[in-house]
Design a protein around this motif. Structure first.
Motif, PDB file in Angstrom:
ATOM      1  N   ARG A 149       1.035  -1.363   0.492  1.00 30.38           N
ATOM      2  CA  ARG A 149      -0.044  -0.237   0.174  1.00 30.38           C
ATOM      3  C   ARG A 149       0.674   0.916   0.130  1.00 30.38           C
ATOM      4  NH1 ARG A 149      -3.224  -1.153   5.722  1.00 30.38           N
ATOM      5  NH2 ARG A 149      -2.948  -3.040   4.814  1.00 30.38           N
ATOM      6  N   TYR A 150       0.406   1.566  -0.416  1.00 24.92           N
ATOM      7  CA  TYR A 150       0.665   4.066  -0.058  1.00 24.92           C
ATOM      8  C   TYR A 150      -0.152   4.455   0.453  1.00 24.92           C
ATOM      9  CZ  TYR A 150      -0.954   5.688  -4.602  1.00 24.92           C
ATOM     10  OH  TYR A 150      -1.958   7.233  -5.544  1.00 24.92           O
ATOM     11  N   ASP A 151       0.729   5.914   0.807  1.00 25.00           N
ATOM     12  CA  ASP A 151      -0.171   6.378   1.759  1.00 25.00           C
ATOM     13  C   ASP A 151      -0.664   6.569   2.828  1.00 25.00           C
ATOM     14  OD1 ASP A 151       0.824   8.714   0.033  1.00 25.00           O
ATOM     15  OD2 ASP A 151      -1.376   8.674  -1.603  1.00 25.00           O
ATOM     16  N   THR A 152      -0.112   5.828   3.496  1.00 25.57           N
ATOM     17  CA  THR A 152      -0.392   5.588   4.976  1.00 25.57           C
ATOM     18  C   THR A 152      -0.642   6.529   5.956  1.00 25.57           C
ATOM     19  OG1 THR A 152       0.986   4.665   6.178  1.00 25.57           O
ATOM     20  CG2 THR A 152       0.156   3.137   4.445  1.00 25.57           C
ATOM     21  N   MET A 162       6.203   2.532  15.241  1.00 27.35           N
ATOM     22  CA  MET A 162       5.767   3.079  14.369  1.00 27.35           C
ATOM     23  C   MET A 162       4.298   2.589  13.845  1.00 27.35           C
ATOM     24  SD  MET A 162       7.405   3.346   9.356  1.00 27.35           S
ATOM     25  CE  MET A 162       7.489   1.824   9.673  1.00 27.35           C
ATOM     26  N   LEU A 163       3.227   3.305  14.099  1.00 26.38           N
ATOM     27  CA  LEU A 163       1.596   2.894  13.843  1.00 26.38           C
ATOM     28  C   LEU A 163       1.628   3.026  12.431  1.00 26.38           C
ATOM     29  CD1 LEU A 163      -0.354   1.418  15.998  1.00 26.38           C
ATOM     30  CD2 LEU A 163      -0.977   3.632  15.794  1.00 26.38           C
ATOM     31  N   ILE A 164       1.358   2.509  12.058  1.00 27.82           N
ATOM     32  CA  ILE A 164       0.336   3.173  10.222  1.00 27.82           C
ATOM     33  C   ILE A 164      -1.550   2.343  10.216  1.00 27.82           C
ATOM     34  CG2 ILE A 164       2.373   2.560   9.393  1.00 27.82           C
ATOM     35  CD1 ILE A 164       0.799  -0.083   7.742  1.00 27.82           C
ATOM     36  N   ALA A 165      -1.724   3.110   9.628  1.00 26.01           N
ATOM     37  CA  ALA A 165      -2.833   2.781   9.357  1.00 26.01           C
ATOM     38  C   ALA A 165      -3.565   2.930   8.110  1.00 26.01           C
ATOM     39  CB  ALA A 165      -3.992   3.761  10.689  1.00 26.01           C
ATOM     40  N   SER A 166      -4.453   2.624   7.460  1.00 26.48           N
ATOM     41  CA  SER A 166      -5.245   2.310   6.343  1.00 26.48           C
ATOM     42  C   SER A 166      -4.198   2.527   5.101  1.00 26.48           C
ATOM     43  CB  SER A 166      -6.132   4.209   6.497  1.00 26.48           C
ATOM     44  OG  SER A 166      -7.147   4.237   5.397  1.00 26.48           O
ATOM     45  N   GLY A 167      -4.416   3.907   4.490  1.00 25.80           N
ATOM     46  CA  GLY A 167      -4.094   3.387   3.182  1.00 25.80           C
ATOM     47  C   GLY A 167      -4.141   3.224   1.820  1.00 25.80           C
ATOM     48  N   MET A 168      -3.424   3.212   0.968  1.00 20.89           N
ATOM     49  CA  MET A 168      -4.001   2.969  -0.136  1.00 20.89           C
ATOM     50  C   MET A 168      -3.786   1.691  -0.893  1.00 20.89           C
ATOM     51  SD  MET A 168      -5.979   4.229  -4.057  1.00 20.89           S
ATOM     52  CE  MET A 168      -4.293   3.732  -4.974  1.00 20.89           C
ATOM     53  N   GLY A 169      -4.124   0.254  -2.050  1.00 21.45           N
ATOM     54  CA  GLY A 169      -3.544  -0.500  -1.750  1.00 21.45           C
ATOM     55  C   GLY A 169      -4.593  -1.129  -3.087  1.00 21.45           C
ATOM     56  N   ASP A 170      -3.590  -1.975  -4.024  1.00 20.71           N
ATOM     57  CA  ASP A 170      -4.719  -2.929  -5.701  1.00 20.71           C
ATOM     58  C   ASP A 170      -5.626  -3.098  -5.234  1.00 20.71           C
ATOM     59  OD1 ASP A 170      -1.977  -2.968  -6.572  1.00 20.71           O
ATOM     60  OD2 ASP A 170      -2.001  -4.955  -5.045  1.00 20.71           O
ATOM     61  N   GLY A 171      -6.695  -2.493  -6.339  1.00 20.49           N
ATOM     62  CA  GLY A 171      -7.905  -2.443  -6.665  1.00 20.49           C
ATOM     63  C   GLY A 171      -8.854  -1.286  -6.915  1.00 20.49           C
ATOM     64  N   PRO A 172      -8.693  -0.064  -6.441  1.00 21.92           N
ATOM     65  CA  PRO A 172      -7.799  -0.186  -5.777  1.00 21.92           C
ATOM     66  C   PRO A 172      -8.897  -0.379  -4.404  1.00 21.92           C
ATOM     67  CG  PRO A 172      -9.022   2.268  -6.256  1.00 21.92           C
ATOM     68  CD  PRO A 172      -9.566   0.762  -6.799  1.00 21.92           C
ATOM     69  N   ARG A 200      -8.880   5.651   3.448  1.00 19.90           N
ATOM     70  CA  ARG A 200      -8.573   6.519   2.392  1.00 19.90           C
ATOM     71  C   ARG A 200      -6.635   6.446   2.499  1.00 19.90           C
ATOM     72  NH1 ARG A 200     -10.303  10.516   6.762  1.00 19.90           N
ATOM     73  NH2 ARG A 200     -12.436   8.908   6.924  1.00 19.90           N
ATOM     74  N   ARG A 201      -6.227   7.504   1.734  1.00 20.36           N
ATOM     75  CA  ARG A 201      -4.845   7.480   1.397  1.00 20.36           C
ATOM     76  C   ARG A 201      -4.685   8.812   1.889  1.00 20.36           C
ATOM     77  NH1 ARG A 201      -4.668   9.326  -5.000  1.00 20.36           N
ATOM     78  NH2 ARG A 201      -2.142   9.360  -4.220  1.00 20.36           N
ATOM     79  N   PHE A 202      -3.402   9.574   2.231  1.00 28.83           N
ATOM     80  CA  PHE A 202      -2.588  10.496   3.158  1.00 28.83           C
ATOM     81  C   PHE A 202      -3.443  11.888   3.822  1.00 28.83           C
ATOM     82  CE2 PHE A 202       1.089  13.009   1.300  1.00 28.83           C
ATOM     83  CZ  PHE A 202       1.093  13.953   2.029  1.00 28.83           C
ATOM     84  N   PRO A 203      -3.695  11.067   4.612  1.00 26.23           N
ATOM     85  CA  PRO A 203      -5.058  11.735   5.995  1.00 26.23           C
ATOM     86  C   PRO A 203      -4.339  12.557   6.792  1.00 26.23           C
ATOM     87  CG  PRO A 203      -4.393   9.567   6.496  1.00 26.23           C
ATOM     88  CD  PRO A 203      -4.193   9.212   5.403  1.00 26.23           C
ATOM     89  N   PHE A 204      -5.274  13.425   7.595  1.00 25.40           N
ATOM     90  CA  PHE A 204      -4.232  14.043   8.981  1.00 25.40           C
ATOM     91  C   PHE A 204      -3.840  12.909   9.598  1.00 25.40           C
ATOM     92  CE2 PHE A 204      -5.487  15.500  13.102  1.00 25.40           C
ATOM     93  CZ  PHE A 204      -3.938  16.505  12.565  1.00 25.40           C
ATOM     94  N   ALA A 205      -2.692  13.104  10.320  1.00 23.16           N
ATOM     95  CA  ALA A 205      -3.136  11.967  11.119  1.00 23.16           C
ATOM     96  C   ALA A 205      -2.234  12.460  12.904  1.00 23.16           C
ATOM     97  CB  ALA A 205      -2.281  10.270  11.202  1.00 23.16           C
ATOM     98  N   SER A 206      -2.336  12.418  13.988  1.00 22.07           N
ATOM     99  CA  SER A 206      -1.920  12.889  15.203  1.00 22.07           C
ATOM    100  C   SER A 206      -2.143  11.600  16.668  1.00 22.07           C
ATOM    101  CB  SER A 206      -2.112  14.418  15.644  1.00 22.07           C
ATOM    102  OG  SER A 206      -3.188  14.514  15.915  1.00 22.07           O
ATOM    103  N   PHE A 213      -5.183   7.689  22.042  1.00 22.36           N
ATOM    104  CA  PHE A 213      -5.676   7.602  21.266  1.00 22.36           C
ATOM    105  C   PHE A 213      -5.117   8.143  19.767  1.00 22.36           C
ATOM    106  CE2 PHE A 213      -8.499   7.984  24.581  1.00 22.36           C
ATOM    107  CZ  PHE A 213      -9.892   7.518  23.808  1.00 22.36           C
ATOM    108  N   LEU A 214      -5.092   7.707  18.628  1.00 20.96           N
ATOM    109  CA  LEU A 214      -4.862   7.805  17.174  1.00 20.96           C
ATOM    110  C   LEU A 214      -5.861   9.044  16.883  1.00 20.96           C
ATOM    111  CD1 LEU A 214      -3.300   7.807  14.634  1.00 20.96           C
ATOM    112  CD2 LEU A 214      -4.140   5.810  13.584  1.00 20.96           C
ATOM    113  N   TYR A 215      -5.454  10.453  16.174  1.00 22.16           N
ATOM    114  CA  TYR A 215      -7.032  11.008  15.688  1.00 22.16           C
ATOM    115  C   TYR A 215      -6.083  11.117  14.011  1.00 22.16           C
ATOM    116  CZ  TYR A 215      -8.238  11.998  20.476  1.00 22.16           C
ATOM    117  OH  TYR A 215      -8.235  12.003  21.452  1.00 22.16           O
ATOM    118  N   LEU A 216      -7.580  10.560  13.461  1.00 21.25           N
ATOM    119  CA  LEU A 216      -7.449  10.357  11.796  1.00 21.25           C
ATOM    120  C   LEU A 216      -8.243  10.632  11.503  1.00 21.25           C
ATOM    121  CD1 LEU A 216      -5.648   7.449  10.258  1.00 21.25           C
ATOM    122  CD2 LEU A 216      -7.636   8.588   9.464  1.00 21.25           C
ATOM    123  N   GLY A 217      -7.714  12.155  10.503  1.00 20.34           N
ATOM    124  CA  GLY A 217      -9.451  12.181   8.786  1.00 20.34           C
ATOM    125  C   GLY A 217      -9.057  12.749   8.067  1.00 20.34           C
ATOM    126  N   PHE A 218      -9.917  13.649   7.294  1.00 21.45           N
ATOM    127  CA  PHE A 218      -9.441  13.992   6.190  1.00 21.45           C
ATOM    128  C   PHE A 218      -8.939  13.280   4.725  1.00 21.45           C
ATOM    129  CE2 PHE A 218     -10.370  17.126   8.921  1.00 21.45           C
ATOM    130  CZ  PHE A 218     -10.933  18.015   8.092  1.00 21.45           C
TER     131      PHE A 218
END
Length: 289
Positions: A149-152, A162-172, A200-206, A213-218
């Motif tokens: 995937r990319y844009d996690t 390192m913590l990663i969430a979401s992102g886009m993979g094949d399909g998409p 989603r791809r390339f979100p805001f995260a903090s 908590f992980l805050y993630l959006g957009f």
């Protein structure tokens, strides 16, 4: 500074980015003040890039930037280490397969290594690489984990993991899973989660101040970035439960900066692009009341 789309963040530094006039920055900026947000140029790379990944080597005070797209909007299959004190720039040898679009990266001070995951280099990647700053080398690890995937969303936990969430993979496919990379054992583990979180791809995260908590959006839910979101979610890292935060939010955007905010805040979301990849030129700080 003028706003940018798809710039990379590294320990509070901002690297590169696509400007409103479609030129690509090679600058490295630091946060001079968090409120109001003021960014100042502290160094310059040799290659302008956006939508790659970067880490801050806190031991040597160097920023290392991997991949992305260059000024011709094609894949920059390279990596650079940039000394923030002297301004010296060194191209890393052997980074062609690591230099990917939309990768994830952190530097773990306690083990003295950087780590780079995933991205796109034609096909999507599920590789995890170790960066050794002692000699500037990159080693592909045998570390099965998240699917390619990319844009996690990428954040670093207080223990260096390192913590990663979401992102886009094949399909998409817009993934909803969450993974943790343990820098001591160099292994991945998936977090069990629940809820109706939207991938989603390339979100805001903090992270919150106590990293509970992980805050993630957009971010974007379109393969070409032509649709952007205006939502905000919280992931309880102890229970794995996602919850949608019902609050007044800034306008929709993707490819925005995720920056440290003023003391006591959850971070600052700055700039980014709309569904036509036009610059969104404002910045917002997230607070919990």
């Amino acid at each position: 500074m003028a706003g940018v789309i798809g710039a990379m963040t590294a320990g509070g530094h901002v690297v590169g980015g696509l400007r409103d006039d479609l030129t690509v920055s090679a600058g490295v900026l630091g946060v001079a003040t968090a409120s109001p947000l003021v960014l100042e140029t502290v160094a310059e790379g040799d290659v302008g890039r956006f939508c790659g990944c970067a880490l801050h080597d806190t031991t040597r005070d160097e920023v290392v930037v991997f991949g992305g797209r260059d000024g011709d909007f094609v894949r920059a299959a390279s990596a650079e280490r940039i000394d923030l004190g002297s301004g010296d720039v060194q191209t890393l040898a052997g980074a062609e397969d690591v230099g990917t679009i939309g990768c994830s990266a952190v530097f773990a001070e306690q083990v003295g290594y950087g780590y780079v995951f995933g991205g796109g280099r034609g096909p999507f990647s599920a590789d995890t690489w170790r960066y050794d700053p002692a000699d500037g080398t990159l080693l592909l690890l045998d570390a099965p984990g998240p699917s390619a995937r990319y844009d996690t969303a990428t954040v670093q936990l207080p223990d260096g993991d390192m913590l990663i969430a979401s992102g886009m993979g094949d399909g998409p496919t817009f993934h909803t899973d969450v993974w943790r990379f343990d820098v001591d054992t160099e292994t991945w583990s998936e977090l069990a989660t629940s809820g109706d979180f939207v991938g989603r791809r390339f979100p805001f995260a903090s992270l919150g101040p106590d990293a509970a908590f992980l805050y993630l959006g957009f971010g974007s839910d379109d393969p070409a970035g032509q649709s952007v979101l205006a939502d905000l979610w919280a992931l309880d890292l102890e229970t794995g439960a996602w919850s949608s935060l019902e609050t007044e939010l800034p306008r929709a955007r993707g490819f925005a900066l995720s920056l440290p905010g003023p003391e006591g805040s959850l971070g600052t979301m700055a700039y980014g692009g709309d569904g036509q990849l036009r610059l969104v030129d404002d910045a917002w700080t997230l607070w919990v009341r």
